[in-house]
Design an enzyme around this catalytic site. Sequence first.
Site, PDB file in Angstrom:
ATOM      1  N   ASP A 276       0.723  -1.557   0.274  1.00 47.41           N
ATOM      2  CA  ASP A 276      -0.273  -0.213   0.096  1.00 47.41           C
ATOM      3  C   ASP A 276       1.244   1.485   0.400  1.00 47.41           C
ATOM      4  O   ASP A 276       1.780   1.231   0.549  1.00 47.41           O
ATOM      5  CB  ASP A 276      -0.952  -0.230   1.427  1.00 47.41           C
ATOM      6  CG  ASP A 276      -2.230   0.887   1.411  1.00 47.41           C
ATOM      7  OD1 ASP A 276      -2.399   1.552  -0.048  1.00 47.41           O
ATOM      8  OD2 ASP A 276      -2.725   1.635   2.361  1.00 47.41           O
TER       9      ASP A 276
ATOM     10  N   ARG B 140      -0.215  10.021  -9.787  1.00 47.88           N
ATOM     11  CA  ARG B 140      -1.098   8.158  -9.341  1.00 47.88           C
ATOM     12  C   ARG B 140      -0.070   7.502 -10.180  1.00 47.88           C
ATOM     13  O   ARG B 140       0.513   6.414  -9.931  1.00 47.88           O
ATOM     14  CB  ARG B 140      -2.021   8.391  -8.930  1.00 47.88           C
ATOM     15  CG  ARG B 140      -2.605   8.760  -7.689  1.00 47.88           C
ATOM     16  CD  ARG B 140      -4.459   8.137  -7.499  1.00 47.88           C
ATOM     17  NE  ARG B 140      -4.385   6.998  -6.966  1.00 47.88           N
ATOM     18  CZ  ARG B 140      -4.940   7.035  -6.296  1.00 47.88           C
ATOM     19  NH1 ARG B 140      -4.250   7.505  -5.389  1.00 47.88           N
ATOM     20  NH2 ARG B 140      -4.448   5.025  -5.705  1.00 47.88           N
TER      21      ARG B 140
ATOM     22  N   SER C  64      -7.064  -5.447  -4.961  1.00 46.17           N
ATOM     23  CA  SER C  64      -8.904  -6.203  -4.609  1.00 46.17           C
ATOM     24  C   SER C  64      -9.929  -6.059  -5.475  1.00 46.17           C
ATOM     25  O   SER C  64     -10.036  -5.134  -6.494  1.00 46.17           O
ATOM     26  CB  SER C  64      -8.533  -5.678  -3.354  1.00 46.17           C
ATOM     27  OG  SER C  64      -9.423  -4.154  -2.920  1.00 46.17           O
TER      28      SER C  64
ATOM     29  N   ASN D  24     -10.966  -2.748  -5.254  1.00 49.26           N
ATOM     30  CA  ASN D  24     -10.035  -1.764  -6.306  1.00 49.26           C
ATOM     31  C   ASN D  24     -11.051  -1.876  -7.626  1.00 49.26           C
ATOM     32  O   ASN D  24     -10.380  -0.610  -8.007  1.00 49.26           O
ATOM     33  CB  ASN D  24      -9.310  -2.010  -7.218  1.00 49.26           C
ATOM     34  CG  ASN D  24      -8.106  -1.832  -5.119  1.00 49.26           C
ATOM     35  OD1 ASN D  24      -6.472  -2.854  -5.195  1.00 49.26           O
ATOM     36  ND2 ASN D  24      -8.073  -1.215  -4.181  1.00 49.26           N
TER      37      ASN D  24
HETATM   38  C1  IPE Z   1      -5.132  -2.580   0.082  1.00 45.23           C
HETATM   39  O1  IPE Z   1      -4.909  -1.108  -0.062  1.00 45.23           O
HETATM   40  C2  IPE Z   1      -4.809  -3.602  -1.372  1.00 45.23           C
HETATM   41  C3  IPE Z   1      -4.409  -3.496  -2.319  1.00 45.23           C
HETATM   42  C4  IPE Z   1      -2.785  -3.532  -1.418  1.00 45.23           C
HETATM   43  C5  IPE Z   1      -4.310  -4.530  -3.804  1.00 45.23           C
HETATM   44  P1  IPE Z   1      -6.276  -0.474  -0.902  1.00 45.23           P
HETATM   45  O2  IPE Z   1      -5.314   0.955  -1.052  1.00 45.23           O
HETATM   46  O3  IPE Z   1      -7.214  -0.627  -1.753  1.00 45.23           O
HETATM   47  O4  IPE Z   1      -7.261  -1.105   0.561  1.00 45.23           O
HETATM   48  P2  IPE Z   1      -8.192   0.426   1.807  1.00 45.23           P
HETATM   49  O5  IPE Z   1      -8.663   0.776   0.566  1.00 45.23           O
HETATM   50  O6  IPE Z   1      -6.847   1.724   1.794  1.00 45.23           O
HETATM   51  O7  IPE Z   1      -8.535  -0.008   2.677  1.00 45.23           O
HETATM   52  C1  IPE Z   2      -1.351   0.152  -3.756  1.00 43.33           C
HETATM   53  O1  IPE Z   2      -0.920   1.936  -3.361  1.00 43.33           O
HETATM   54  C2  IPE Z   2      -1.910   0.131  -4.310  1.00 43.33           C
HETATM   55  C3  IPE Z   2      -2.956  -0.380  -4.648  1.00 43.33           C
HETATM   56  C4  IPE Z   2      -3.933  -0.793  -3.985  1.00 43.33           C
HETATM   57  C5  IPE Z   2      -3.292  -1.005  -6.370  1.00 43.33           C
HETATM   58  P1  IPE Z   2      -2.543   2.728  -3.591  1.00 43.33           P
HETATM   59  O2  IPE Z   2      -3.220   2.860  -4.574  1.00 43.33           O
HETATM   60  O3  IPE Z   2      -3.832   2.291  -2.791  1.00 43.33           O
HETATM   61  O4  IPE Z   2      -1.553   4.109  -2.472  1.00 43.33           O
HETATM   62  P2  IPE Z   2      -2.119   5.237  -1.747  1.00 43.33           P
HETATM   63  O5  IPE Z   2      -3.748   4.248  -0.302  1.00 43.33           O
HETATM   64  O6  IPE Z   2      -3.749   5.467  -2.457  1.00 43.33           O
HETATM   65  O7  IPE Z   2      -1.348   5.545  -1.287  1.00 43.33           O
HETATM   66 MG    MG Z   3      -4.102   2.335  -0.692  1.00 45.84          MG
END
Ligand code: IPE
Ligand code: IPE
Ligand code: MG
Length: 240
Positions: free
Chosen positions: A24, A37, A69, A72
Amino acid sequence: MSINNAEDNTTIEKIPSHVAIIMDGNGRWASQKGLPRNQGHEAGTKNLRRVIKCFAKYKIKYLTLYAFSTENWLRPETEVNMLFDLLAQSIVEETPKLHSDGVQIRHIGRLDSIPKELGKSIEESIELTKSNQTMILTIAFNYGGRTEIIDAIKNIVKEKIDPDNINEGTFSNYLYDKKLPDPDLIIRTAGEMRISNFLIWQSAYSEYYSSPVLWPDFDDIEIKNALYSYSNRHRKYGTI
Ligand code: IPE
Ligand code: IPE
Ligand code: MG
């Protein structure tokens, strides 16, 4: 097995068999640098090689990475497509090297709703590496713990299993990968303290480590911190 780190003499007495990571913080990494991003996701994908190599150095047998996920899908379509493209690209680029290093690639999640080409690349990597034993690398892609449990129940019902024969052991046989042991250690980067639908059945007795480091910066030092922390945990499983 105990591993001594030459750089600072920290001895890790107890190495977990299965480490699972919620990767994450890609978005925050990018925004901290004033970047879009997608550049965070690119940097995060680049970091896979370093992290896998480091866990291999510690002789971790099972490494599971949460990459996308079922929730996502709620992100903007352009970001979702970008994540699909990045996985497709890294599968093609990394598989030969992983294969020569003896890494077995596996997948948990649903392949039916992701782009056909991506599904095909994942299946080809699984097939190519299926006999490797040095490390079992499982990619949780289009994975959701609740969906996994629902899918298991559907199959149990379809097979008309006698309710008296359903127990924790038989239920586990209906999960996406019945050979995957429960994770000993779950690491989440970027400082969050939640599970976000990851391995919810399998993590009943996993140890947790929340790292403040954003995924693209997650490195050997922070891996060692996580393993050192795990090494000092006392797992009780309900006993005294
Ligand atoms: C969890 O991260 C899913 C993955 C790392 C693939 P998210 O960034 O999607 O989770 P939330 O939304 O903060 O709970
Ligand atoms: C993890 O990084 C990647 C996935 C969940 C696919 P994020 O995209 O969730 O990064 P933040 O949480 O916005 O920083
Ligand atoms: Mg995240």
